[in-house]
Design a protein around this motif. Structure first.
Motif, PDB file in Angstrom:
ATOM      1  N   TRP A 579       4.566 -14.446  -2.042  1.00 10.27           N
ATOM      2  CA  TRP A 579       4.387 -12.951  -2.088  1.00 10.27           C
ATOM      3  C   TRP A 579       3.177 -12.633  -1.201  1.00 10.27           C
ATOM      4  O   TRP A 579       3.290 -11.806  -0.561  1.00 10.27           O
ATOM      5  N   ALA A 580       1.860 -13.292  -1.365  1.00 10.75           N
ATOM      6  CA  ALA A 580       0.805 -12.933  -0.820  1.00 10.75           C
ATOM      7  C   ALA A 580       0.995 -13.087   0.722  1.00 10.75           C
ATOM      8  O   ALA A 580       0.683 -12.135   1.557  1.00 10.75           O
ATOM      9  N   LEU A 581       1.640 -14.086   1.354  1.00  8.50           N
ATOM     10  CA  LEU A 581       1.893 -14.326   2.679  1.00  8.50           C
ATOM     11  C   LEU A 581       2.748 -13.318   3.432  1.00  8.50           C
ATOM     12  O   LEU A 581       2.640 -13.129   4.530  1.00  8.50           O
ATOM     13  N   LEU A 582       3.694 -12.868   2.340  1.00  7.89           N
ATOM     14  CA  LEU A 582       4.675 -12.030   3.053  1.00  7.89           C
ATOM     15  C   LEU A 582       4.267 -10.328   2.934  1.00  7.89           C
ATOM     16  O   LEU A 582       5.089  -9.614   3.247  1.00  7.89           O
ATOM     17  N   THR A 583       3.209 -10.327   2.472  1.00  7.48           N
ATOM     18  CA  THR A 583       2.674  -8.932   2.273  1.00  7.48           C
ATOM     19  C   THR A 583       2.364  -8.099   3.589  1.00  7.48           C
ATOM     20  O   THR A 583       1.693  -8.627   4.525  1.00  7.48           O
ATOM     21  N   PRO A 584       3.181  -7.007   3.797  1.00  5.35           N
ATOM     22  CA  PRO A 584       3.218  -6.287   5.116  1.00  5.35           C
ATOM     23  C   PRO A 584       1.610  -5.757   5.347  1.00  5.35           C
ATOM     24  O   PRO A 584       1.177  -5.075   4.440  1.00  5.35           O
ATOM     25  N   GLN A 585       1.077  -5.955   6.672  1.00  7.26           N
ATOM     26  CA  GLN A 585      -0.283  -5.237   7.028  1.00  7.26           C
ATOM     27  C   GLN A 585      -0.004  -3.932   7.348  1.00  7.26           C
ATOM     28  O   GLN A 585       1.042  -3.452   8.173  1.00  7.26           O
ATOM     29  N   PRO A 586      -1.056  -3.044   7.450  1.00  5.26           N
ATOM     30  CA  PRO A 586      -0.931  -1.666   7.795  1.00  5.26           C
ATOM     31  C   PRO A 586      -0.867  -1.654   9.298  1.00  5.26           C
ATOM     32  O   PRO A 586      -1.717  -2.370  10.029  1.00  5.26           O
ATOM     33  N   GLU A 587      -0.319  -0.774   9.665  1.00  4.21           N
ATOM     34  CA  GLU A 587      -0.557  -0.408  11.332  1.00  4.21           C
ATOM     35  C   GLU A 587      -1.829   0.378  11.577  1.00  4.21           C
ATOM     36  O   GLU A 587      -2.265   0.198  12.661  1.00  4.21           O
ATOM     37  N   ILE A 588      -1.985   1.170  10.669  1.00  4.03           N
ATOM     38  CA  ILE A 588      -3.342   2.221  11.023  1.00  4.03           C
ATOM     39  C   ILE A 588      -4.110   2.011   9.858  1.00  4.03           C
ATOM     40  O   ILE A 588      -3.628   2.101   8.683  1.00  4.03           O
ATOM     41  N   LEU A 589      -5.408   1.981   9.815  1.00 10.34           N
ATOM     42  CA  LEU A 589      -6.209   2.196   8.708  1.00 10.34           C
ATOM     43  C   LEU A 589      -7.354   3.465   9.080  1.00 10.34           C
ATOM     44  O   LEU A 589      -7.742   3.490  10.359  1.00 10.34           O
ATOM     45  N   ILE A 590      -7.477   4.449   8.274  1.00 11.23           N
ATOM     46  CA  ILE A 590      -8.436   5.587   8.488  1.00 11.23           C
ATOM     47  C   ILE A 590      -9.565   5.568   7.526  1.00 11.23           C
ATOM     48  O   ILE A 590      -9.295   5.469   6.464  1.00 11.23           O
ATOM     49  N   ALA A 591     -10.837   5.720   8.111  1.00  9.92           N
ATOM     50  CA  ALA A 591     -11.830   5.657   7.323  1.00  9.92           C
ATOM     51  C   ALA A 591     -11.817   6.878   6.168  1.00  9.92           C
ATOM     52  O   ALA A 591     -11.217   8.035   6.794  1.00  9.92           O
ATOM     53  N   GLY A 592     -12.437   6.995   5.182  1.00  9.97           N
ATOM     54  CA  GLY A 592     -12.457   7.967   4.481  1.00  9.97           C
ATOM     55  C   GLY A 592     -13.221   9.331   4.966  1.00  9.97           C
ATOM     56  O   GLY A 592     -12.784  10.386   4.563  1.00  9.97           O
ATOM     57  N   ALA A 701     -10.063   6.863   2.083  1.00 13.10           N
ATOM     58  CA  ALA A 701      -9.366   5.804   3.326  1.00 13.10           C
ATOM     59  C   ALA A 701      -8.127   5.680   2.984  1.00 13.10           C
ATOM     60  O   ALA A 701      -7.365   5.932   1.846  1.00 13.10           O
ATOM     61  N   LEU A 702      -7.198   5.754   4.180  1.00 15.81           N
ATOM     62  CA  LEU A 702      -5.925   5.691   3.942  1.00 15.81           C
ATOM     63  C   LEU A 702      -5.326   4.469   4.780  1.00 15.81           C
ATOM     64  O   LEU A 702      -6.151   4.095   5.887  1.00 15.81           O
ATOM     65  N   ALA A 703      -4.128   3.800   4.538  1.00 16.67           N
ATOM     66  CA  ALA A 703      -3.565   2.858   5.285  1.00 16.67           C
ATOM     67  C   ALA A 703      -1.937   3.162   5.346  1.00 16.67           C
ATOM     68  O   ALA A 703      -1.473   3.733   4.596  1.00 16.67           O
ATOM     69  N   LEU A 704      -1.587   2.930   6.608  1.00 20.59           N
ATOM     70  CA  LEU A 704      -0.423   3.566   7.092  1.00 20.59           C
ATOM     71  C   LEU A 704       0.522   2.459   7.807  1.00 20.59           C
ATOM     72  O   LEU A 704      -0.089   1.739   8.637  1.00 20.59           O
ATOM     73  N   ARG A 705       1.760   2.329   7.208  1.00 20.61           N
ATOM     74  CA  ARG A 705       2.486   1.325   7.905  1.00 20.61           C
ATOM     75  C   ARG A 705       3.950   2.066   8.265  1.00 20.61           C
ATOM     76  O   ARG A 705       4.380   3.127   7.381  1.00 20.61           O
ATOM     77  N   ARG A 706       4.801   1.550   9.283  1.00 23.11           N
ATOM     78  CA  ARG A 706       5.965   2.167   9.610  1.00 23.11           C
ATOM     79  C   ARG A 706       6.979   2.349   8.544  1.00 23.11           C
ATOM     80  O   ARG A 706       7.358   1.203   7.892  1.00 23.11           O
ATOM     81  N   ASN A 707       7.677   3.244   8.200  1.00 25.15           N
ATOM     82  CA  ASN A 707       8.769   3.326   7.267  1.00 25.15           C
ATOM     83  C   ASN A 707      10.000   2.521   7.989  1.00 25.15           C
ATOM     84  O   ASN A 707      10.029   2.979   9.145  1.00 25.15           O
ATOM     85  N   GLU A 708      10.472   1.605   7.177  1.00 22.71           N
ATOM     86  CA  GLU A 708      11.499   1.070   7.767  1.00 22.71           C
ATOM     87  C   GLU A 708      12.803   1.615   7.777  1.00 22.71           C
ATOM     88  O   GLU A 708      13.831   1.325   8.375  1.00 22.71           O
ATOM     89  N   GLY A 709      12.909   3.022   7.313  1.00 25.73           N
ATOM     90  CA  GLY A 709      14.265   3.703   7.340  1.00 25.73           C
ATOM     91  C   GLY A 709      14.332   4.200   8.874  1.00 25.73           C
ATOM     92  O   GLY A 709      13.710   3.942   9.825  1.00 25.73           O
ATOM     93  N   ALA A 710      15.284   4.985   8.778  1.00 28.92           N
ATOM     94  CA  ALA A 710      15.742   5.708  10.376  1.00 28.92           C
ATOM     95  C   ALA A 710      14.686   6.951  10.690  1.00 28.92           C
ATOM     96  O   ALA A 710      14.943   7.303  11.933  1.00 28.92           O
ATOM     97  N   ASP A 711      13.904   7.558   9.688  1.00 29.13           N
ATOM     98  CA  ASP A 711      13.413   8.497  10.228  1.00 29.13           C
ATOM     99  C   ASP A 711      12.154   8.281  11.049  1.00 29.13           C
ATOM    100  O   ASP A 711      11.641   9.071  11.672  1.00 29.13           O
ATOM    101  N   GLY A 712      11.719   7.226  10.993  1.00 27.67           N
ATOM    102  CA  GLY A 712      10.600   6.595  11.849  1.00 27.67           C
ATOM    103  C   GLY A 712       9.341   7.076  11.416  1.00 27.67           C
ATOM    104  O   GLY A 712       8.340   6.932  12.338  1.00 27.67           O
ATOM    105  N   GLY A 713       9.211   7.597  10.040  1.00 25.04           N
ATOM    106  CA  GLY A 713       7.913   7.896   9.763  1.00 25.04           C
ATOM    107  C   GLY A 713       6.997   7.023   9.394  1.00 25.04           C
ATOM    108  O   GLY A 713       7.056   5.806   9.669  1.00 25.04           O
ATOM    109  N   PHE A 714       5.844   7.332   8.471  1.00 26.84           N
ATOM    110  CA  PHE A 714       5.055   6.447   7.910  1.00 26.84           C
ATOM    111  C   PHE A 714       4.809   6.243   6.459  1.00 26.84           C
ATOM    112  O   PHE A 714       5.044   7.415   5.819  1.00 26.84           O
TER     113      PHE A 714
END
Length: 768
Positions: A579-592, A701-714
Motif C-alpha cells: 500500500w505504501a509503495l503504491l501511494t500516488p505522489q502529487p504532481e504539484i505542491l504549493i506552499a501555504g 499548503a496544497l498537494a494536487l494530482r491529476r484526476n484519472e477521470g475524463a475531465d482532466g482536472g486535479f
C-alpha cells in the motif's frame, strides 16, 4: 502466557486435523474426505489458537493498544470533542465492563473501555491546557517573562519564555509561552526574568498535506508562537517568584551547564557535543554532517537517551554496588545485597531521568527499568509484556499527545520487538551450563555478537515503518553499524561517562572524558563510513497514515500473539508495504504562503518555482519525494523560467503551471496556463484553474494530482481541509468562497517562456 499454556497451544496445533475428521476421511472417498475434514478441522484449530490467546494474563498487553487507538481517534477528529461527553462515555463503558466481569464478553468490554478512556484523557488534557495561538505575524512585540528552557543549536540558541507581560499594540492576544531564537551564545539562563523585543510568527503548520504537524507539538507544550529576538535580551529582577517548577528547571539546567562546562575543558567539537548529549540529553549542537551520518547509519538512537542508555546506567551501578557489597563476607550471608544493588540502580536511573530532561523515550526507559529493578527486589520475573504494557499506559496517561510523536512510536516498537525476542527465546547455539569448558570458551564471543546482531535486526525491523513514514528513509546497514559501534559505546563510552560524573566533585573527571572521546571518535568514524556506503540511504516516498496504521497492527500482532495467529501480522506488514509503495505522489505542491511551488516535470522529478528561499521546506519536499538532490541543486530549476511578473514551468503532459507575483502578469497567465497560483489579485474571468493567496491562507499548503477521470482536472488535498477546526489549527474567520476542488481545467496554447530571472527572496523563518 506461561510455558504450560504455550506447550498446550503447540500440542493442540499438532493434533490438526482432529481424530473425528480423520475417521470421517477414512470412510469417505479421497476428494470428499479432504473437503469434509479440512474446514471443520481448520476452524477447530483457529478456535484453539484463539482460546490460547485469550488465556489468563493475555489481556493486559492489549489494553495500552486500545488506549492508544482512542488517542489516535481524537487526533483524527475534524473539530474539538466535548471533553465531558467523552469522559461520561468512558465512565459508562467502565461500569459496563465491571458488570460483565464474569461474562465471556469481559475482555472485549475492557478493550472498549480502554479505547474510550484514551479518547477522554487526551480530550481532557487539551481542555486543561487550552490557550490561544498566534494567527498572524507580529513584527515587533515587547515581552517580559521567565526563561523556562534553553537549547544550544549548531548556528543559533533557542529558549522558551513564559510570558508575564506582552505589548503588541493590540494586534495579538496574550500568549502563555513563546519560543525565541537568539545569536549563538546569547540565550539567557533558565529561571531568569528577562525583557526583550521580538518578531513573532505563528507556529509552523505542516509543510505539505500529511506532513508532521510542528504546530500541534508546540500547542501541547503550551507554546503559542515562535520568533526571533530583536536586539539585546535584558535580565531584570522578577516582580514575583517563578514557582517551584521554575526553580527545579533552573537547578537541573545549572547542573547540565556545569557538566557541559567540565566536558568542554577536555573535549571540543562533535566529541564534546555527543558526550554532552549522552550525559545530559542536550544534542542540538552536533554538526549537521555528523548528525545526518548517525541517523543514516542507524546509530541515531545513541543520541536520544532511551532504553539502551538507561539499561547501561542501571546495569553498571547494579553490578558495581553488588560487587562492592560482596567484598564484605558478613553481608553476603546476612544481607540481601542483590536487592540493595537494585535499589541503588533504581536511584541512579531516577537521577539520570531528571538530568537528561525526561523526554518520552527516557520516561519509557525509566519505567521499564524501574519495573525490572522492583521485580528483582520482590523476587519476581521482570522482562515481560506486562512490564511494557504498564510503562506504555503510564506514559500515555502522563503525556497522551506523545502517541503521535516518532520518538514514542519507534521507542515502543523497538522495545516490543526485543521483549518478544526474549519471550520467544534466544537461539540455542549458545553455550549452556551443561556444555563443556572448551565449548563455553569457544562460544563465549559468539553469544554476545549474535545477541547484539539479533537485537539490532529485530529493533531495526520493528521501527522501519515509523522511520519510513516520518523521515522517508530506512537504514539498510543499521546492523553493521550497531555491531561495530555499540560494543565500544557499551564498554567504553557510557561507563567512562558515569565515572566522569562520579569524579566531578573531586576534580578527577578529565581523564574519563578523554577516554569517552576515544570511543566517540570510533562511533563517528563508523557512522561516516556506513553512511558513505552505496545505498546507505534507503529513501522512501511519502505515504499516508493508512499504511502506517496497518503496519502498526501487524507489529502488535506479531509481537504480542503467541500462537501461529501471530503470522497474520506478517501478512498485514506485507499489505501495508504494498500500500505504501503504491501511494500516488502529487504532481504539484504549493506552499501555504504560495511563494514556493514544486511540480513534476517530464522526467518525473520535481521542479521548483519560488519567490523566497525557505530551504527547510524544500528539503522536506524532496525527502517526501524520495529525491536525493540538495535544496540548492541547479536541476531543480531545469525547465523553469522566471521574469519580474512570475515563473512558469511545464508538467509532464505539457500543461503549464504559472506562479504570478504581480497583478499585470496574472491576466496573461490566466489566458495561457493550465494552473495559476496568484499572489496578486486575479481577474474575475480567469480561464485557468486558479489558486489565490486568500485561498491558501485558509487551506494551508496544497498537494494536487491529476484526476484519472475524463475531465482532466486535479484532485486537491489541503493541510486544512474545509471543516477542520482544531485548537492548534483553528479555522480562519474569513474563509474565501472559492474551494480547491477537482473542477476541470481549460487548456490553451502556452505563452512563450520568459527570460530566466529569479526574483529577490524575502526573509523566511526556519523551524527545523
Amino acid at each position: 502466557m506461561e510455558r504450560g499454556d504455550r506447550a498446550g497451544a503447540r500440542t493442540k496445533a499438532r493434533t490438526w486435523p482432529t481424530r473425528a475428521a480423520t475417521r470421517a476421511g477414512a470412510r469417505a472417498p479421497f476428494g470428499v474426505s479432504w473437503g469434509a475434514g479440512l474446514w471443520p478441522a481448520a476452524a477447530e484449530t483457529l478456535r484453539d489458537w484463539a482460546r490460547a490467546e485469550a488465556g489468563p494474563g493475555r489481556l493486559l498487553p492489549f489494553v495500552p493498544v486500545a488506549f492508544g487507538a482512542g488517542i489516535a481517534l481524537y487526533f483524527a477528529a475534524d473539530h474539538e470533542p466535548v471533553a465531558w461527553v467523552a469522559s461520561l462515555a468512558a465512565a459508562v463503558f467502565g461500569v459496563a465492563a465491571f458488570l460483565l466481569r464474569r461474562n465471556r464478553a469481559f475482555p472485549l468490554a475492557v478493550l472498549i473501555t480502554a479505547f474510550a478512556a484514551g479518547f477522554a484523557v487526551i480530550a481532557l488534557k487539551a481542555q486543561r491546557i487550552a490557550h490561544p495561538v498566534l494567527a498572524k505575524p507580529v513584527q515587533a512585540a515587547t515581552l517580559k517573562g521567565f526563561v523556562e528552557t534553553r537549547e544550544e543549536r549548531e548556528r543559533t540558541d533557542r529558549f522558551v519564555l513564559r510570558v508575564t507581560e506582552m505589548d503588541t499594540a493590540g494586534r495579538a492576544p496574550a500568549l502563555p509561552r513563546v519560543r525565541l531564537s537568539v545569536r549563538k551564545g546569547t540565550a539567557p539562563a533558565v529561571g531568569s526574568f528577562v525583557s526583550l523585543k521580538a518578531r513573532l510568527l505563528p507556529p509552523l503548520s505542516p509543510l505539505r498535506p500529511g506532513a508532521y504537524d510542528f504546530g500541534r507539538d508546540l500547542y501541547f507544550q503550551g507554546i503559542a508562537a515562535s520568533g526571533f529576538a530583536l536586539g539585546a535580551v535584558i535580565t531584570q529582577d522578577p516582580p514575583a517568584a517563578g514557582g517551584w517548577r521554575l526553580r527545579y528547571a533552573a537547578t537541573m539546567q545549572g547542573m547540565r551547564d556545569a557538566i557541559d562546562a567540565r566536558i568542554r575543558l577536555a573535549l571540543d567539537g562533535d566529541q564534546r557535543s555527543i558526550a554532552t548529549a549522552l550525559i545530559t540529553g542536550r544534542r542540538d549542537a552536533i554538526s549537521t554532517p555528523v548528525n545526518d551520518a548517525m541517523f543514516v547509519s542507524g546509530l541515531g538512537h545513541v543520541l536520544s537517551i532511551s532504553g539502551y542508555h538507561m539499561a547501561v546506567v542501571a546495569g553498571v551501578v547494579f553490578f558495581a554496588v553488588r560487587a562492592a557489597l560482596a567484598l564484605i563476607p558478613a553481608l553476603t550471608v546476612t544481607f540481601p545485597i542483590k536487592k540493595a544493588a537494585a535499589a541503588a540502580a533504581l536511584a541512579a536511573a531516577a537521577f539520570y531521568l531528571l538530568l537528561s530532561g525526561a523526554e518520552v523515550a527516557t520516561q519509557r526507559s525509566f519505567l521499564m527499568t524501574a519495573v525490572v529493578l522492583i521485580a528483582v527486589m520482590v523476587d519476581r520475573r521482570a522482562i515481560t509484556f506486562r512490564t511494557l504494557a504498564i510503562a506504555a499506559l503510564v506514559v500515555l496517561l502522563i503525556a497522551p499527545e506523545s502517541l503521535v510523536h516518532p520518538s514514542f512510536q519507534m521507542s515502543f516498537a523497538a522495545t516490543l520487538g526485543l521483549v518478544a525476542l526474549v519471550q520467544i527465546g534466544m537461539p540455542g547455539l549458545f553455550a549452556t551450563a551443561d556444555s563443556s569448558t572448551t565449548a563455553r570458551a569457544a562460544l563465549w564471543g559468539g553469544r554476545e555478537i549474535a545477541m547484539l546482531a539479533l537485537a539490532s535486526l529485530v529493533a531495526g525491523l520493528a521501527t522501519t515503518p515509523y522511520a519510513a513514514y516520518h523521515f522517508h528513509r530506512v537504514t539498510p546497514y543499521g546492523v553493521i553499524a550497531n555491531l561495530l559501534a555499540m560494543p565500544v559505546v557499551s564498554a567504553m563510552v557510557m561507563p567512562a561517562g558515569l565515572l566522569g560524573l562520579a569524579a566531578m566533585p573531586f576534580g578527577l573527571d578529565g581523564v574519563f572524558w578523554r577516554i569517552m572521546e576515544i570511543g566517540i571518535d570510533w562511533m563517528i568514524v563508523v557512522s561516516l563510513w556506513v553512511a558513505a556506503l552505496p545505498g546507505a540511504i534507503g529513501r522512501i516516498a511519502a505515504f499516508g497514515s493508512g499504511p502506517l496504521l496497518l503496519a502498526s497492527l501487524g507489529v502488535v500482532l506479531l509481537g504480542l500473539l503467541r500462537t501461529p495467529l501471530r503470522y497474520a501480522g506478517l501478512a498485514l506488514l506485507g499489505l501495508s508495504t504494498g500500500w505504501a509503495l503504491l501511494t500516488p505522489q502529487p504532481e504539484i505542491l504549493i506552499a501555504g504562503d504560495g511563494r514556493q511551488v514544486a511540480l513534476r516535470g517530464p522526467d518525473g522529478r520535481l521542479r521548483l518555482m519560488q519567490s523566497g528561499g525557505d530551504q527547510f521546506r524544500i528539503r522536506q519536499w524532496l525527502a517526501a519525494d524520495a529525491d536525493s538532490r540538495a535544496a540548492d541543486a541547479p536541476s531543480l530549476r531545469d525547465g523553469v523560467s522566471c521574469d519580474a511578473d512570475g515563473c512558469v514551468a511545464a508538467l509532464a503532459d505539457g500543461g503549464l503551471v504559472a506562479l504570478s507575483f504581480r497583478a499585470d502578469g496574472v491576466a496573461d497567465d490566466c489566458a495561457r496556463a493550465t494552473l495559476v497560483i496568484a499572489l496578486a489579485q486575479p481577474p474575475p474571468d480567469c480561464a485557468a484553474r486558479l489558486i489565490s493567496a486568500e485561498l491558501l491562507k485558509s487551506s494551508g499548503a496544497l498537494a494536487l494530482r491529476r484526476n484519472e477521470g475524463a475531465d482532466g482536472g486535479f484532485v486537491t488535498v489541503a493541510v486544512r481541509p474545509k471543516g477542520l477546526d482544531r485548537p492548534w489549527s483553528p479555522a480562519p474567520a474569513d474563509v474565501p468562497q472559492e474551494s480547491p476542488g477537482s473542477a476541470p481545467t481549460q487548456r490553451t496554447p502556452p505563452r512563450p517562456a520568459p527570460v530566466d530571472a529569479t526574483p529577490a527572496a524575502p526573509d523566511q523563518h526556519d523551524e527545523d
